[in-house]
Design a protein around this motif. Structure first.
Motif, PDB file in Angstrom:
ATOM      1  N   LEU A  79      42.181 -23.366  16.046  1.00 30.09           N
ATOM      2  CA  LEU A  79      42.889 -22.150  17.180  1.00 30.09           C
ATOM      3  C   LEU A  79      43.021 -20.934  16.061  1.00 30.09           C
ATOM      4  N   VAL A  80      42.380 -19.940  16.610  1.00 31.40           N
ATOM      5  CA  VAL A  80      42.527 -18.611  15.893  1.00 31.40           C
ATOM      6  C   VAL A  80      43.447 -17.411  16.631  1.00 31.40           C
ATOM      7  N   PRO A  81      44.238 -16.813  15.959  1.00 32.96           N
ATOM      8  CA  PRO A  81      44.883 -15.686  16.572  1.00 32.96           C
ATOM      9  C   PRO A  81      43.931 -14.503  17.089  1.00 32.96           C
ATOM     10  N   MET A  82      43.016 -14.628  18.149  1.00 34.13           N
ATOM     11  CA  MET A  82      42.415 -13.627  18.681  1.00 34.13           C
ATOM     12  C   MET A  82      42.222 -14.362  20.115  1.00 34.13           C
ATOM     13  N   ASN A  83      41.769 -13.288  21.039  1.00 34.51           N
ATOM     14  CA  ASN A  83      41.742 -13.541  22.536  1.00 34.51           C
ATOM     15  C   ASN A  83      40.354 -14.220  22.475  1.00 34.51           C
ATOM     16  N   ARG A  84      39.222 -13.826  22.144  1.00 35.48           N
ATOM     17  CA  ARG A  84      37.755 -13.971  22.397  1.00 35.48           C
ATOM     18  C   ARG A  84      37.039 -14.559  21.161  1.00 35.48           C
ATOM     19  N   GLY A  85      35.990 -15.444  21.319  1.00 35.48           N
ATOM     20  CA  GLY A  85      35.091 -15.504  20.311  1.00 35.48           C
ATOM     21  C   GLY A  85      35.262 -17.008  19.518  1.00 35.48           C
ATOM     22  N   ILE A  86      34.041 -17.485  19.368  1.00 35.05           N
ATOM     23  CA  ILE A  86      33.954 -18.684  18.807  1.00 35.05           C
ATOM     24  C   ILE A  86      32.956 -18.692  17.592  1.00 35.05           C
ATOM     25  N   LEU A  87      33.567 -19.063  16.377  1.00 35.47           N
ATOM     26  CA  LEU A  87      32.669 -19.327  15.253  1.00 35.47           C
ATOM     27  C   LEU A  87      32.610 -20.579  14.864  1.00 35.47           C
ATOM     28  N   VAL A  88      31.226 -20.925  14.676  1.00 31.93           N
ATOM     29  CA  VAL A  88      30.685 -22.237  14.349  1.00 31.93           C
ATOM     30  C   VAL A  88      30.554 -22.159  12.722  1.00 31.93           C
ATOM     31  N   THR A  89      30.850 -22.974  11.784  1.00 28.95           N
ATOM     32  CA  THR A  89      30.320 -22.950  10.476  1.00 28.95           C
ATOM     33  C   THR A  89      29.794 -24.696  10.394  1.00 28.95           C
ATOM     34  N   ALA A  90      28.706 -24.746  10.096  1.00 29.29           N
ATOM     35  CA  ALA A  90      28.241 -26.092  10.173  1.00 29.29           C
ATOM     36  C   ALA A  90      27.412 -26.287   8.753  1.00 29.29           C
ATOM     37  N   TYR A  91      27.523 -27.576   8.363  1.00 29.37           N
ATOM     38  CA  TYR A  91      27.326 -28.039   7.243  1.00 29.37           C
ATOM     39  C   TYR A  91      26.366 -29.138   7.411  1.00 29.37           C
ATOM     40  N   ALA A  92      25.173 -29.372   6.679  1.00 30.46           N
ATOM     41  CA  ALA A  92      24.184 -30.403   6.463  1.00 30.46           C
ATOM     42  C   ALA A  92      23.482 -30.597   5.168  1.00 30.46           C
ATOM     43  N   SER A  93      23.110 -31.800   4.818  1.00 24.76           N
ATOM     44  CA  SER A  93      22.313 -31.906   3.870  1.00 24.76           C
ATOM     45  C   SER A  93      20.709 -31.570   4.308  1.00 24.76           C
ATOM     46  N   LEU A  94      20.063 -30.982   3.053  1.00 29.15           N
ATOM     47  CA  LEU A  94      18.789 -30.506   3.382  1.00 29.15           C
ATOM     48  C   LEU A  94      17.765 -31.957   3.136  1.00 29.15           C
ATOM     49  N   LYS A  95      16.805 -32.098   3.833  1.00 25.48           N
ATOM     50  CA  LYS A  95      15.827 -33.478   3.667  1.00 25.48           C
ATOM     51  C   LYS A  95      14.958 -33.029   2.481  1.00 25.48           C
ATOM     52  N   LYS A  96      14.607 -31.709   2.208  1.00 27.43           N
ATOM     53  CA  LYS A  96      13.920 -31.555   0.874  1.00 27.43           C
ATOM     54  C   LYS A  96      14.361 -29.811   0.874  1.00 27.43           C
ATOM     55  N   GLN A  97      13.692 -29.799  -0.471  1.00 26.70           N
ATOM     56  CA  GLN A  97      14.183 -28.484  -1.118  1.00 26.70           C
ATOM     57  C   GLN A  97      13.160 -27.278  -0.061  1.00 26.70           C
ATOM     58  N   VAL A  98      13.913 -26.408   0.475  1.00 26.75           N
ATOM     59  CA  VAL A  98      13.445 -25.197   1.496  1.00 26.75           C
ATOM     60  C   VAL A  98      13.742 -23.929   0.655  1.00 26.75           C
ATOM     61  N   SER A  99      12.939 -23.090   1.248  1.00 30.38           N
ATOM     62  CA  SER A  99      13.160 -21.671   0.753  1.00 30.38           C
ATOM     63  C   SER A  99      13.814 -21.066   1.920  1.00 30.38           C
ATOM     64  N   TYR A 100      14.241 -19.631   1.510  1.00 31.39           N
ATOM     65  CA  TYR A 100      14.799 -18.896   2.774  1.00 31.39           C
ATOM     66  C   TYR A 100      14.006 -18.805   4.097  1.00 31.39           C
ATOM     67  N   GLU A 101      12.560 -18.456   3.673  1.00 31.92           N
ATOM     68  CA  GLU A 101      11.748 -18.201   4.353  1.00 31.92           C
ATOM     69  C   GLU A 101      11.490 -19.198   5.430  1.00 31.92           C
ATOM     70  N   GLU A 102      11.210 -20.375   4.850  1.00 35.72           N
ATOM     71  CA  GLU A 102      10.883 -21.486   5.690  1.00 35.72           C
ATOM     72  C   GLU A 102      11.959 -21.867   6.607  1.00 35.72           C
ATOM     73  N   VAL A 103      13.511 -21.704   6.175  1.00 38.45           N
ATOM     74  CA  VAL A 103      14.172 -21.957   7.525  1.00 38.45           C
ATOM     75  C   VAL A 103      14.419 -20.798   8.188  1.00 38.45           C
ATOM     76  N   LYS A 104      14.446 -19.484   7.800  1.00 39.60           N
ATOM     77  CA  LYS A 104      14.156 -18.483   8.772  1.00 39.60           C
ATOM     78  C   LYS A 104      13.149 -18.677   9.803  1.00 39.60           C
ATOM     79  N   GLY A 105      11.927 -19.189   9.310  1.00 41.39           N
ATOM     80  CA  GLY A 105      10.936 -19.537  10.061  1.00 41.39           C
ATOM     81  C   GLY A 105      11.154 -20.480  11.141  1.00 41.39           C
ATOM     82  N   ALA A 106      11.969 -21.456  10.767  1.00 37.65           N
ATOM     83  CA  ALA A 106      12.291 -22.302  11.759  1.00 37.65           C
ATOM     84  C   ALA A 106      13.292 -21.905  12.865  1.00 37.65           C
TER      85      ALA A 106
END
Lengths: 346, 346, 346, 346
Positions: free
Chosen positions: C235-262
């Motif tokens: 719970l954050v002291p503000m009226n509106r807004g949700i921020l999600v910070t999610a973490y996961a392990s990559l299944k293989k090495q990926v580049s910025y471009e590959e992920v952006k592409g996804a």
């Protein structure tokens, strides 16, 4: 060691008394009274007190309490203290009442503005209005102290010297006050929800707020006559703090030095009233968590009015801190014992 | 009476040292160092100090300062303490450095993450990492203490017992941290303007924040091996407070009691670390203004992970409070002297 | 012109539907249902609507309502929609339910996490989960849409492409979410008082929050298998807004471009999902008042994890906006009708 | 389609013009002028505009700009518009100046209060003060409109009818105003840092604020004579919103209905001025994001004064919204085009 009982220990003001007394060398809380949380650990209600307060909440049996403590703080809704108190209790224990029950000398005025019948008007005459800087000597001798309201404390201290010195016209006083939300208490009301208060400012109780007659009475003593003022409180999106901006017409042309001198006459030796340097406007943040009231003023030669400003923490000097200051006076302790917290910034 | 000098007295952390030392029985500030405000009264920079501190701001001449005081706090940007310190100074005066200059043992790691060259790496080996609950004995003997970062303090204390007891897999640690805005300092930057921070939350420094290697080093000691973590700080619209929510996989099935026992092993006798009751989540408000860190945890049997939580005031336990705690240890004073402020609520 | 009825019009989500529909060209609200405020003018409950909405609040008689409108929004506590709905109603009117009643396909899971018995499980199979970007075609044909929860919307949209493309290990997903206080509703509860929320941050519902199974179900569809995640809301002291910070392990090495592409694969043509530029972290303030979800990611090669971030307005895309978006789809209107508000900053 | 240029597009007011014009059917922004961000994408300065505005920031070459657009908004510091404007420009393009340069008819008063020399006083006489509700007809014919200040807009609209109707004594007017922090602009100043503003309230510019003569001039027109007022602004910890609480002595005993009638005389047909129901106090939150001004009043028979209150969004009706309203009038468009945003709550 003074034994302390608190009735209403789980409101914001009650909890602030607890916070302050944890650092008080001569006082020890014996009784955490809270009708709503009986048998619950105090720290379960206020987790900041975890491993600091181990006590359990008790009821508000004032008779029993009077046998166990030396002083009772009643931080309760209007009417409760007046309904519980009696001569037997007052003969055994000193009482500092944080409600409005004994602040107003004229019982009809009290009943009119508060809309309740006063149960024990016989104690009103002896009750001392606990504005320490002004009624210090009477407080020292009192059994029953009416701890001033938050707005009246800040308003009166901001205006008092100029009225007393006859510099302003008492019939022109307008007080525009701004308060943090803790002043509204800890009751679960829609109006006090985060989303209703945050990013918002409003006036409330316009021309009808119950602190009006209390301020008028105190300023009337300073003016030496009955006065009528305008008082408009506002709700500000912050937890703590009251700012008073007061306006009055000057009775004659005055210099900065004359007005400064008037404030200094009354406050130069006061620990808790700080008259700021020229042109520095009081800010609530600069007194947060402390018992200070910062005051200052600005003369407007264009309109021949003066703007008087005061800032304090509504829960400290406006409630719990002043209550402890009153206790210190009543028991002959150093007036600032337990009250030398440095304001917390930011 | 310990004579204290502060370099960087007009930042938020420096000012918090002042606030705390005003209530310290054995220390007296002799030198308010502030390059930006030389010759200005300290209270003109922080009006909360009006009539409390009368001193004038001085420069940051550490050589001169070392002759006049017993301990120097450097609450300055990275690199400054390292550039000012030398053997002559350290032979005369104890130093508590609130910057990161002496926190990281591997100078290359420091230089990589901070992007500056370390001017006095020769003092890194002797510097003691001032996380009092963990390095107490070394701190007592130190001349130079590297006061931990705010995030590392809260993160390390939240996770340390479980790593040390081998309950969690060190390769799975993810730390999601949330900080109030005072952590960003008092510099006039667009990103820290009220309107940019208020009603907003964001992550920043994702996968690149400079506290990462500091946390990794400290947790590495607990794990007995080098580790890599994810650390994501967030900026929260509030003045004070850090909340850490950390995740790790359990190495085996554990009960609530086992984990609680692990925390108690390390913290049962610690004044400033409070392991909360079962299912009570730490809240930053409950420690505001105090030196406490509140920690707790929740086992998630569905995922076999544990969520570890810690809350503290970033300016107190995360900076000034811990610095004073370190000073107390270095001078053989009671560790909690000047630090028993009750958290302020609300 | 589509005739609209709202049940629960005086909650924050209900009121947001009203705000949005005032600017909708093809819809007109006929029924402001609010059990608590029957016969009261709607603008007396929400003064922002003064001179904008003149209607009076009505009850929640769904049978009657079904005769008068084309679509009903139920912005009500869990269980209410399920208890009111029946075949007769669904044969006459489309329903967008903002509660959780029809979000979870497995009724036992629903009953377990929500602790209530589902009154009309027979409608669960036909209900379409109203995450427009993913289930667009099914929504167009639906009579009953289960409007997604706020956290599930933001979480799913932030993670979906990477799961779908097989870039991340579904067993390593950890979601650390932060929400403004309007998500807690307009009920007068102590925990939601201004003074309790302001200057404070805390986790709540750790490992037990009811949005967990909803997120797991949706991410499970993307992963093609059942998954378990950790989900921790704050719970954050503000009226509106949700921020999600999610973490996961990559299944293989990926580049910025590959992920952006996804991400681009799924969102390049989506109006309301904005994949931010490289290294720009989503901030809730940048989407306030709008139907946008801002997403982005950061690869951490040191740990081989990826941090996925999403920000949205919990009352718009997380509730009322998405509900209107669903309505638009169900009635064959342009999907963005009434939803093109530019985010309000600051 | 009206072609629009903005000089000062990257301040808060400039950005608000952008936000509003995105929803305007008859206007299109051609020029995003910003000296500080030339060649930078506009959305990089304000990420809320990502995928909404693709343009790049340009300089403030007004000569060139005048060739390309139909109307120029100058949302720039005092003095800039006056220094750029000339007859050639005004013959080609209409100008709405959001600074104070052309608001005050007496150039000496302007120069005194603003401390700068006016570069083009020759255009002051023709400039129309853009308070739409009062000067509508003149605005329609103007080439150069001086968009009113935020405080003057709210103050004048709150008081105007009672002065005009002769109900209050013009020599007794006191205006106590409260503003959110966006009014201070987006400059990186210490005073506007989050930690300095949050949890704090203060008066500033007491008896010296530059909006004073502007208010006096406008109220003077209503009173039919020169007047002097007290005006005290306060900084409130919120992003948006201005609340005015104004006091004046009544010239005779009046009833609620008489005063209400006076307001209705002037505002009954005004879209953007809402006279609230009896005893409902204006709140800034109820107008947030919209072009409304909510006004109301309270008679205090005890003191024979009246309290007049007004609330508006300082960036909309107090700046960008009114500027667009002026543009609509100047170009013969519906006055409310692009301005019908429903206030956002909470």
């Amino acid at each position: 060691m003074i034994r302390v009982g608190i009735i209403g220990a789980t409101g914001y003001a009650g909890q602030e008394i607890v916070r302050l007394l944890m650092g008080h060398k001569e006082a020890k809380i014996q009784w955490y009274g809270s009708r709503s949380y009986i048998d619950k650990r105090y720290y379960e209600v206020f987790q900041n007190m975890f491993q600091i307060v181990d006590d359990t909440c008790l009821d508000d049996n004032m008779e029993e309490l009077a046998n166990q403590v030396d002083v009772i703080f009643t931080a309760t809704p209007q009417g409760l203290c007046a309904s519980l108190i009696n001569e037997g209790i007052l003969s055994k224990v000193k009482v500092v009442d944080l409600s409005a029950d004994f602040r107003i000398k004229d019982v009809k005025t009290y009943e009119l503005w508060y809309g309740i019948q006063h149960k024990t008007p016989q104690f009103i005459p002896e009750a001392v209005y606990g504005l320490c800087e002004i009624n210090r000597e009477e407080i020292k001798k009192a059994r029953l102290v009416a701890n001033p309201g938050c707005y009246p404390t800040c308003s009166t201290l901001s205006i008092y010297p100029l009225l007393k010195e006859g510099l302003i016209d008492p019939d022109t006083i307008i007080i525009d006050a701004k308060s943090g939300t803790s002043g509204a208490g800890r009751g679960a009301k829609l109006d006090n929800l985060y989303c209703e208060v945050n990013e918002n400012i409003k006036a409330y109780g316009v021309a009808t707020h119950r602190h009006t007659p209390e301020i008028e009475e105190q300023l009337g003593y300073a003016a030496g006559k009955e006065i009528r003022i305008n008082f408009t409180p506002h709700l500000v999106p912050m937890n703590r703090g009251i700012l008073v901006t007061a306006y009055a017409s000057l009775k004659k042309q005055v210099s900065y030095e004359e007005v400064k001198g008037a404030y200094d006459t009354y406050y130069a030796n006061e620990t808790f009233v700080r008259v700021l340097d020229r042109d520095v406007c009081p800010q609530t943040k600069w007194v947060e968590g402390s018992n200070y009231v910062d005051v200052n003023f600005k003369i407007d030669p264009r309109t021949n009015r003066i703007i008087m400003m005061g800032a304090m923490d509504n829960l400290v000097k406006g409630a719990a801190g002043q209550a402890v200051q009153n206790m210190n006076l009543m028991f002959g302790l150093p007036e600032n014992e337990g009250l030398m917290q440095v304001p917390m910034f930011p």
